[in-house]
Design an enzyme around this catalytic site. Structure first.
Site, PDB file in Angstrom:
ATOM      1  N   THR A   1       2.112  -4.428  13.952  1.00 21.31           N
ATOM      2  CA  THR A   1       2.922  -5.217  13.016  1.00 21.31           C
ATOM      3  C   THR A   1       2.968  -6.648  13.534  1.00 21.31           C
ATOM      4  O   THR A   1       3.499  -6.905  14.616  1.00 21.31           O
ATOM      5  CB  THR A   1       4.336  -4.614  12.918  1.00 21.31           C
TER       6      THR A   1
ATOM      7  N   ASN B   1       9.817  -2.191   5.822  1.00 23.99           N
ATOM      8  CA  ASN B   1      10.867  -1.907   6.809  1.00 23.99           C
ATOM      9  C   ASN B   1      12.174  -2.597   6.445  1.00 23.99           C
ATOM     10  O   ASN B   1      13.255  -2.027   6.599  1.00 23.99           O
ATOM     11  CB  ASN B   1      10.416  -2.340   8.206  1.00 23.99           C
TER      12      ASN B   1
ATOM     13  N   GLY C   1      26.250   6.140   8.254  1.00 21.24           N
ATOM     14  CA  GLY C   1      26.492   6.470   9.655  1.00 21.24           C
ATOM     15  C   GLY C   1      26.681   5.221  10.478  1.00 21.24           C
ATOM     16  O   GLY C   1      27.085   4.174   9.968  1.00 21.24           O
TER      17      GLY C   1
ATOM     18  N   GLY D   1      18.579   1.643  14.328  1.00 24.57           N
ATOM     19  CA  GLY D   1      18.143   1.033  15.583  1.00 24.57           C
ATOM     20  C   GLY D   1      16.653   1.271  15.712  1.00 24.57           C
ATOM     21  O   GLY D   1      15.952   1.404  14.712  1.00 24.57           O
TER      22      GLY D   1
ATOM     23  N   CYS E   1      11.605  -0.798  15.515  1.00 24.03           N
ATOM     24  CA  CYS E   1      10.984  -1.414  14.338  1.00 24.03           C
ATOM     25  C   CYS E   1      11.957  -2.207  13.469  1.00 24.03           C
ATOM     26  O   CYS E   1      11.771  -3.416  13.291  1.00 24.03           O
ATOM     27  CB  CYS E   1      10.305  -0.336  13.507  1.00 24.03           C
TER      28      CYS E   1
HETATM   29  C1  UGA Z   1      10.382   2.895  10.707  1.00 18.67           C
HETATM   30  C2  UGA Z   1       9.807   3.164   9.298  1.00 18.67           C
HETATM   31  O1  UGA Z   1      10.517   4.235   8.686  1.00 18.67           O
HETATM   32  C3  UGA Z   1       8.308   3.504   9.371  1.00 18.67           C
HETATM   33  O2  UGA Z   1       7.791   3.632   8.059  1.00 18.67           O
HETATM   34  C4  UGA Z   1       7.597   2.353  10.091  1.00 18.67           C
HETATM   35  O3  UGA Z   1       6.206   2.588  10.212  1.00 18.67           O
HETATM   36  C5  UGA Z   1       8.186   2.207  11.468  1.00 18.67           C
HETATM   37  O4  UGA Z   1       9.598   1.900  11.339  1.00 18.67           O
HETATM   38  C6  UGA Z   1       7.452   1.083  12.169  1.00 18.67           C
HETATM   39  O5  UGA Z   1       7.617  -0.073  11.800  1.00 18.67           O
HETATM   40  O6  UGA Z   1       6.580   1.358  13.014  1.00 18.67           O
HETATM   41  P1  UGA Z   1      11.278   4.433  12.714  1.00 18.67           P
HETATM   42  O7  UGA Z   1      11.747   3.161  13.349  1.00 18.67           O
HETATM   43  O8  UGA Z   1      10.530   5.405  13.543  1.00 18.67           O
HETATM   44  O9  UGA Z   1      10.324   4.117  11.446  1.00 18.67           O
HETATM   45  O10 UGA Z   1      12.578   5.152  12.195  1.00 18.67           O
HETATM   46  P2  UGA Z   1      13.231   5.584  10.792  1.00 18.67           P
HETATM   47  O11 UGA Z   1      13.057   7.023  10.591  1.00 18.67           O
HETATM   48  O12 UGA Z   1      12.800   4.687   9.723  1.00 18.67           O
HETATM   49  O13 UGA Z   1      14.769   5.314  11.115  1.00 18.67           O
HETATM   50  C7  UGA Z   1      15.226   4.003  11.451  1.00 18.67           C
HETATM   51  C8  UGA Z   1      16.702   4.002  11.736  1.00 18.67           C
HETATM   52  O14 UGA Z   1      17.444   4.139  10.530  1.00 18.67           O
HETATM   53  C9  UGA Z   1      17.188   5.106  12.655  1.00 18.67           C
HETATM   54  O15 UGA Z   1      18.093   4.567  13.603  1.00 18.67           O
HETATM   55  C10 UGA Z   1      17.879   6.077  11.725  1.00 18.67           C
HETATM   56  O16 UGA Z   1      18.886   6.827  12.369  1.00 18.67           O
HETATM   57  C11 UGA Z   1      18.458   5.117  10.696  1.00 18.67           C
HETATM   58  N1  UGA Z   1      18.730   5.742   9.372  1.00 18.67           N
HETATM   59  C12 UGA Z   1      17.700   6.199   8.602  1.00 18.67           C
HETATM   60  C13 UGA Z   1      20.033   5.826   8.909  1.00 18.67           C
HETATM   61  O17 UGA Z   1      20.995   5.399   9.591  1.00 18.67           O
HETATM   62  N2  UGA Z   1      20.256   6.386   7.672  1.00 18.67           N
HETATM   63  C14 UGA Z   1      19.252   6.851   6.893  1.00 18.67           C
HETATM   64  O18 UGA Z   1      19.527   7.335   5.767  1.00 18.67           O
HETATM   65  C15 UGA Z   1      17.942   6.766   7.381  1.00 18.67           C
END
Ligand code: UGA
Length: 459
Positions: free
Chosen positions: A126, A236, A281, A285, A288
């Site tokens: 990225t 993102n 929640g 964090g 990304c």
């Molecule tokens: C994120 C994106 O979802 C990916 O598509 C992207 O490729 C990646 O960043 C990246 O840029 O490489 P990631 O950081 O692994 O992936 O995590 P997510 O599953 O997206 O969750 C991000 C944060 O949001 C976590 O802290 C999660 O707990 C929080 N979250 C997610 C919430 O608080 N509520 C939700 O409903 C969903």
């Protein structure tokens, strides 16, 4: 097997580079992964991933015959068809992206490549919008310096990743879309070969990762490199905004006496909105969202363009952590000297990654207010990172032991195992009865019936 077996070099064996390289090797391509960190390289040569990612080691074993690990780019670069840059792009203090590693790799490519035929150089990391052009400039300048001909045979492409930590293999194999950013549509020929089995969903089924229930063929989006680079940041930022939106509504629900889960279901059922990423929640964090939203704001500033929504998205997210600690402070009538146990350190379940985890800010704020803090996390068990040890908190391998004598327990990471803990036993071990569910994964009525003074987010 793909129609054409691509000779691929991936530079950087971090989450993205390793997952991507291993998946393409599993799909039948010949993959060399370049990693300069000796300790990591030694692990990789034994087919052991240097970090925790579900199914990665299974896939590595299956793909073994197509995988080669080295720290010497010059050994493999000239036989390659596609060279994929997947090194880290950390964040500077001011939110700007630190391009040091990308520039270094571009220079290494320019110094090692002697193009005899065509090569496609793909940016997977990225990177700030405009980096594709910069990488091509650095490489072409080096080739010119070395008086190497054939620069016309090099194609520069951007191919952003959308991999979630903890679900990276599934996201690689079953993506919603694949984005190719190229200057001319005909430049995608080899990239299409590389992705052929993913685009057609024609690879052999995996016992440990069956096809998702509603799988459809991924959309192929072909665009210019600049738009491809922006697609990654915009995706993102939009997801982060969705989470911050629901968290803002959650705060309002608490004042109104409404229930955020019902509100999320009520709006998420509209297919234009969608229910995903509407779990209220303690906020987001990871490596990304924090970095990419900060980079978008910084990129905007450079061009004199204010990213108001992204700024607000960040503000809501970081306030959420303080708001959470303030709520605990209120429920305990001050946290000074109180024993508080944290369930979960990782920024989300399915990973051992604690980068920018909300748990770290909660810990710091509680320690600043002189609470006695203890922590438990199922993946970090037995091997707590320095970031935790230096804070002076007690790390427990067993959540029931952590509860002994605690005044309050805070659930910070939505680990599935926390849904099925014996909460009667937890309460019996505690001194107090305050429980905060910072991820809304437990049933408030059940927890209250057990005898907890139970609080969640947004009801
Ligand atoms: C994120 C994106 O979802 C990916 O598509 C992207 O490729 C990646 O960043 C990246 O840029 O490489 P990631 O950081 O692994 O992936 O995590 P997510 O599953 O997206 O969750 C991000 C944060 O949001 C976590 O802290 C999660 O707990 C929080 N979250 C997610 C919430 O608080 N509520 C939700 O409903 C969903």
């Amino acid at each position: 097997m793909p129609k054409e077996r691509i000779n691929l070099v991936v530079i950087g064996a971090g989450y993205v580079g390793l997952t991507t390289g291993v998946t393409f090797a599993f799909l039948g391509h010949k993959v060399s992964i370049i990693e300069k960190d000796k300790a990591k390289l030694n692990l990789l040569k034994e087919y052991r991933p240097p970090f925790y990612e579900p199914y990665l080691s299974d896939l590595m074993k299956l793909a073994k015959d197509n995988l080669y690990f080295s720290d010497k780019l010059q050994e493999v670069i000239n036989d390659s068809q596609i060279i994929m840059i997947a090194v880290g792009t950390p964040c500077k203090e001011n939110g700007q992206v630190d391009n040091r590693f990308i520039d270094e790799v571009a220079l290494n490519i320019g110094q090692a490549l002697s193009p005899s035929g065509r090569h496609v150089i793909v940016i997977k990391s990225t990177v700030p919008v405009g980096t594709n052009r910069r990488v091509s400039y650095i490489i072409n300048k080096e080739l010119k310096k070395r008086q190497i001909k054939g620069a016309n045979n090099i194609i520069f492409a951007s191919n952003p990743e959308f991999l979630r930590e903890g679900q990276a293999i599934s996201d690689m194999l079953y993506p919603d879309r694949v984005v190719f950013g190229v200057s001319k549509p005909e430049d995608i020929e080899w990239l299409k070969c590389l992705y052929e089995d993913i685009l057609k969903q024609s690879f052999p089924p995996l016992d440990f990762l069956p096809w998702p229930a509603k799988i459809k063929s991924p959309q192929l989006i072909i665009t210019d490199p600049t738009s491809a680079e922006l697609i990654k940041y915009a995706a993102n930022a939009f997801l982060a905004m969705k989470v911050s939106f629901i968290n803002e509504m959650a705060g309002f629900c608490e004042l109104l006496g409404a229930n955020i889960n019902d509100v999320a279901n009520g709006i998420g059922a509209d297919h234009r909105i969608g229910r995903d990423f509407l779990d209220a929640g303690i906020g987001w964090g990871g490596s990304c969202f924090p970095k990419d939203t900060a980079a978008l704001v910084a990129m905007g500033k450079e061009l004199g363009y204010q990213m108001r929504l992204i700024e607000a998205t960040r503000e809501v997210n970081y306030n959420q952590r303080k708001y959470f600690v303030d709520k605990i402070q209120k429920a305990l009538k001050g946290v000074r000297g109180k024993v508080i146990g944290l369930l979960g350190l990782a920024f989300k379940p399915g990973t051992d990654d604690m980068r920018e985890s909300p748990s770290l800010d909660v810990l710091r704020l509680l320690l600043e207010r002189e609470a006695q803090v203890r922590v438990h996390d199922p993946v970090i068990v037995g091997n707590p990172p320095d970031a935790i040890l230096t804070l002076g908190v007690e790390v427990f391998d067993d959540p029931y032991q952590m509860a002994v004598g605690a005044d309050a327990i805070l659930l910070v990471t939505a680990w599935p195992e926390y849904k099925t803990l014996d909460y009667k036993k937890i309460l019996n071990n505690m001194r107090g009865n305050v429980f905060f569910d910072g991820r809304n994964i437990l049933d408030p009525h059940e927890m209250e019936n057990i005898g907890f003074n139970f609080k969640g987010v947004g009801f």
